[in-house]
Design a protein around this motif. Structure first.
Motif, PDB file in Angstrom:
ATOM      1  N   ASP A   7       0.852  -1.185   0.000  1.00  0.00           N
ATOM      2  CA  ASP A   7       0.000   0.000   0.000  1.00  0.00           C
ATOM      3  C   ASP A   7       0.885   1.232   0.000  1.00  0.00           C
ATOM      4  OD1 ASP A   7      -2.333  -1.463   0.051  1.00  0.00           O
ATOM      5  OD2 ASP A   7      -2.553  -1.377   2.230  1.00  0.00           O
ATOM      6  N   LEU A   8       0.472   2.231  -0.771  1.00  0.00           N
ATOM      7  CA  LEU A   8       1.211   3.487  -0.845  1.00  0.00           C
ATOM      8  C   LEU A   8       0.324   4.619  -0.346  1.00  0.00           C
ATOM      9  CD1 LEU A   8       2.838   3.112  -4.388  1.00  0.00           C
ATOM     10  CD2 LEU A   8       3.794   2.480  -2.165  1.00  0.00           C
ATOM     11  N   THR A   9       0.930   5.577   0.333  1.00  0.00           N
ATOM     12  CA  THR A   9       0.185   6.721   0.849  1.00  0.00           C
ATOM     13  C   THR A   9       1.041   7.974   0.807  1.00  0.00           C
ATOM     14  OG1 THR A   9      -1.038   7.610   2.757  1.00  0.00           O
ATOM     15  CG2 THR A   9       0.886   6.242   3.234  1.00  0.00           C
ATOM     16  N   ASP A  10       0.382   9.112   0.758  1.00  0.00           N
ATOM     17  CA  ASP A  10       1.110  10.377   0.858  1.00  0.00           C
ATOM     18  C   ASP A  10       1.207  10.847   2.302  1.00  0.00           C
ATOM     19  OD1 ASP A  10      -1.513  11.076   1.341  1.00  0.00           O
ATOM     20  OD2 ASP A  10      -1.506  12.823   0.012  1.00  0.00           O
ATOM     21  N   GLY A  11       0.646  10.064   3.239  1.00  0.00           N
ATOM     22  CA  GLY A  11       0.671  10.433   4.647  1.00  0.00           C
ATOM     23  C   GLY A  11      -0.399  11.428   5.029  1.00  0.00           C
ATOM     24  N   GLU A  12      -1.255  11.806   4.057  1.00  0.00           N
ATOM     25  CA  GLU A  12      -2.319  12.768   4.318  1.00  0.00           C
ATOM     26  C   GLU A  12      -3.683  12.201   3.931  1.00  0.00           C
ATOM     27  OE1 GLU A  12      -1.272  16.403   2.381  1.00  0.00           O
ATOM     28  OE2 GLU A  12       0.446  16.760   3.698  1.00  0.00           O
ATOM     29  N   GLY A  13      -3.784  10.877   3.884  1.00  0.00           N
ATOM     30  CA  GLY A  13      -5.069  10.242   3.647  1.00  0.00           C
ATOM     31  C   GLY A  13      -5.258   9.600   2.294  1.00  0.00           C
ATOM     32  N   ALA A  14      -4.409   9.934   1.313  1.00  0.00           N
ATOM     33  CA  ALA A  14      -4.516   9.310  -0.001  1.00  0.00           C
ATOM     34  C   ALA A  14      -3.870   7.922   0.057  1.00  0.00           C
ATOM     35  CB  ALA A  14      -3.837  10.160  -1.066  1.00  0.00           C
ATOM     36  N   VAL A  15      -4.574   6.917  -0.459  1.00  0.00           N
ATOM     37  CA  VAL A  15      -4.095   5.533  -0.401  1.00  0.00           C
ATOM     38  C   VAL A  15      -4.240   4.885  -1.770  1.00  0.00           C
ATOM     39  CG1 VAL A  15      -4.320   3.286   0.721  1.00  0.00           C
ATOM     40  CG2 VAL A  15      -4.882   5.367   1.990  1.00  0.00           C
ATOM     41  N   ALA A  16      -3.186   4.184  -2.180  1.00  0.00           N
ATOM     42  CA  ALA A  16      -3.250   3.373  -3.391  1.00  0.00           C
ATOM     43  C   ALA A  16      -2.865   1.948  -3.016  1.00  0.00           C
ATOM     44  CB  ALA A  16      -2.313   3.914  -4.461  1.00  0.00           C
ATOM     45  N   GLU A  17      -3.821   1.033  -3.171  1.00  0.00           N
ATOM     46  CA  GLU A  17      -3.531  -0.380  -2.955  1.00  0.00           C
ATOM     47  C   GLU A  17      -2.906  -0.904  -4.239  1.00  0.00           C
ATOM     48  OE1 GLU A  17      -7.152  -2.259  -1.832  1.00  0.00           O
ATOM     49  OE2 GLU A  17      -7.541  -0.828  -0.199  1.00  0.00           O
ATOM     50  N   CYS A  18      -1.692  -1.445  -4.129  1.00  0.00           N
ATOM     51  CA  CYS A  18      -0.924  -1.777  -5.322  1.00  0.00           C
ATOM     52  C   CYS A  18      -0.392  -3.206  -5.284  1.00  0.00           C
ATOM     53  CB  CYS A  18       0.269  -0.819  -5.468  1.00  0.00           C
ATOM     54  SG  CYS A  18      -0.175   0.922  -5.604  1.00  0.00           S
ATOM     55  N   VAL A  19       0.070  -3.647  -6.447  1.00  0.00           N
ATOM     56  CA  VAL A  19       0.777  -4.921  -6.567  1.00  0.00           C
ATOM     57  C   VAL A  19       2.063  -4.637  -7.333  1.00  0.00           C
ATOM     58  CG1 VAL A  19      -0.384  -5.555  -8.723  1.00  0.00           C
ATOM     59  CG2 VAL A  19       0.581  -7.338  -7.255  1.00  0.00           C
ATOM     60  N   VAL A  20       3.130  -5.352  -7.001  1.00  0.00           N
ATOM     61  CA  VAL A  20       4.404  -5.168  -7.691  1.00  0.00           C
ATOM     62  C   VAL A  20       4.303  -5.782  -9.078  1.00  0.00           C
ATOM     63  CG1 VAL A  20       6.874  -5.643  -7.675  1.00  0.00           C
ATOM     64  CG2 VAL A  20       5.672  -5.223  -5.514  1.00  0.00           C
ATOM     65  N   VAL A  44       5.020  -0.532  -9.954  1.00  0.00           N
ATOM     66  CA  VAL A  44       3.810  -0.991  -9.269  1.00  0.00           C
ATOM     67  C   VAL A  44       2.571  -0.678 -10.098  1.00  0.00           C
ATOM     68  CG1 VAL A  44       4.891  -0.660  -7.010  1.00  0.00           C
ATOM     69  CG2 VAL A  44       3.501   1.170  -7.974  1.00  0.00           C
ATOM     70  N   ARG A  45       1.547  -1.509  -9.909  1.00  0.00           N
ATOM     71  CA  ARG A  45       0.263  -1.317 -10.590  1.00  0.00           C
ATOM     72  C   ARG A  45      -0.813  -1.059  -9.542  1.00  0.00           C
ATOM     73  NH1 ARG A  45       0.274  -5.589 -13.080  1.00  0.00           N
ATOM     74  NH2 ARG A  45      -1.177  -6.886 -11.911  1.00  0.00           N
ATOM     75  N   VAL A  46      -1.612  -0.032  -9.763  1.00  0.00           N
ATOM     76  CA  VAL A  46      -2.667   0.346  -8.830  1.00  0.00           C
ATOM     77  C   VAL A  46      -3.850  -0.594  -8.966  1.00  0.00           C
ATOM     78  CG1 VAL A  46      -4.265   2.163  -8.123  1.00  0.00           C
ATOM     79  CG2 VAL A  46      -1.964   2.770  -8.897  1.00  0.00           C
ATOM     80  N   LEU A  47      -4.260  -1.172  -7.845  1.00  0.00           N
ATOM     81  CA  LEU A  47      -5.453  -2.022  -7.817  1.00  0.00           C
ATOM     82  C   LEU A  47      -6.696  -1.224  -7.447  1.00  0.00           C
ATOM     83  CD1 LEU A  47      -3.987  -5.123  -5.931  1.00  0.00           C
ATOM     84  CD2 LEU A  47      -4.239  -4.807  -8.409  1.00  0.00           C
ATOM     85  N   ARG A  48      -6.524  -0.338  -6.481  1.00  0.00           N
ATOM     86  CA  ARG A  48      -7.641   0.490  -6.009  1.00  0.00           C
ATOM     87  C   ARG A  48      -7.073   1.729  -5.344  1.00  0.00           C
ATOM     88  NH1 ARG A  48     -11.708   0.981  -1.624  1.00  0.00           N
ATOM     89  NH2 ARG A  48     -10.342  -0.114  -0.161  1.00  0.00           N
ATOM     90  N   ARG A  49      -7.769   2.856  -5.538  1.00  0.00           N
ATOM     91  CA  ARG A  49      -7.343   4.108  -4.921  1.00  0.00           C
ATOM     92  C   ARG A  49      -8.485   4.701  -4.115  1.00  0.00           C
ATOM     93  NH1 ARG A  49      -7.569   9.160  -4.531  1.00  0.00           N
ATOM     94  NH2 ARG A  49      -5.757  10.545  -4.399  1.00  0.00           N
TER      95      ARG A  49
END
Length: 246
Positions: A44-57, A67-72
């Protein structure tokens, strides 16, 4: 296995499902070389301010990942906001306090130069100490899967702390001679809850007076006297539970 969290720029997290980008820099190097993530593994990737991208390598390099975004999605900031003013502890107990408060969900950590602080932040030492606190909060935030990282403020004076208490929805000073328990104080539905934790030497009478004049209430955590490095996390646990954030 817990899905690891890494920090990324908000612009990179803006892509829709299926978008790909490269996670590079220190975060990408840590993910590829230290955590050794490989193609097909989740992160999971985040900007630390609430934005989240669930990813796979999609592809692992030597010091970066494709990485490829599965859900944001975006997570709202929790409320009421929890602010802990921490009197400077001795030695490395400051970083310990920051780590535990981050894990417990404290939103803002304010280092405070109280009169009775044994440790003093001055000049170059102040900049290095503040950088260590901020680095500790950042790493503890990732470890505990926080998508809103805590803000570690600049070193505050007693006057600055009084201003925070005056503007708070609820201002509390932890004190062993208080009559009211923290667990019994009525909590606001929003705004800031500001909790002041004194240093090892305690809070001086003059500081207590200034904080009372700013509208703060004195509160007791329990029958034992906690170290300054643990009082903040215990107070956070009480308030998180009572406010419904936990």
């Amino acid at each position: 296995m817990t899905v690891p969290v890494f920090l990324a720029d908000r612009a990179d997290l803006a892509g829709a499902a299926g978008a790909e980008f490269t996670l590079g820099g220190p975060e990408g190097r840590h993910a590829a070389a230290v955590r050794r993530l490989r193609a097909g593994e989740r992160l999971d990737l985040t900007d630390g301010e609430g934005a989240v991208a669930e990813c796979v390598v999609a592809e692992a390099g030597k010091d970066s990942l494709r990485v490829r975004v599965l859900r944001r999605h975006d997570l709202p900031a929790p409320t009421p906001r929890l602010v802990v003013v921490q009197g400077l502890p001795k030695g490395d107990r400051g970083e310990l306090a920051v780590e535990m408060m981050t894990e417990a969900g404290v939103d803002v950590i304010v280092p405070w130069a109280a009169v009775r602080c044994v440790t003093q932040w001055k000049g170059e030492r102040a900049a290095k100490a503040l950088a260590r606190w901020r680095s500790t909060a950042r790493e503890a935030g990732k470890q505990s899967r926080r998508f809103h990282l805590p803000h570690v403020a600049e070193l505050a004076t007693t006057a600055t702390v009084a201003g925070l208490l005056s503007a708070a929805a609820l201002g509390v000073v932890l004190h062993e001679e208080a009559a009211s328990p923290l667990s019994g104080l009525p909590l606001p539905g929003g705004g800031d809850i500001v909790v002041v934790v004194g240093p090892e030497g305690g809070i001086s009478p003059e500081e207590i007076t200034a904080f009372r004049e700013a509208g703060a209430s004195a509160a007791l955590l329990g029958p034992t006297v906690l170290r300054t490095s643990t009082a903040g996390v215990v107070a956070a646990a009480v308030l998180q539970t009572r406010s419904g954030r936990w």
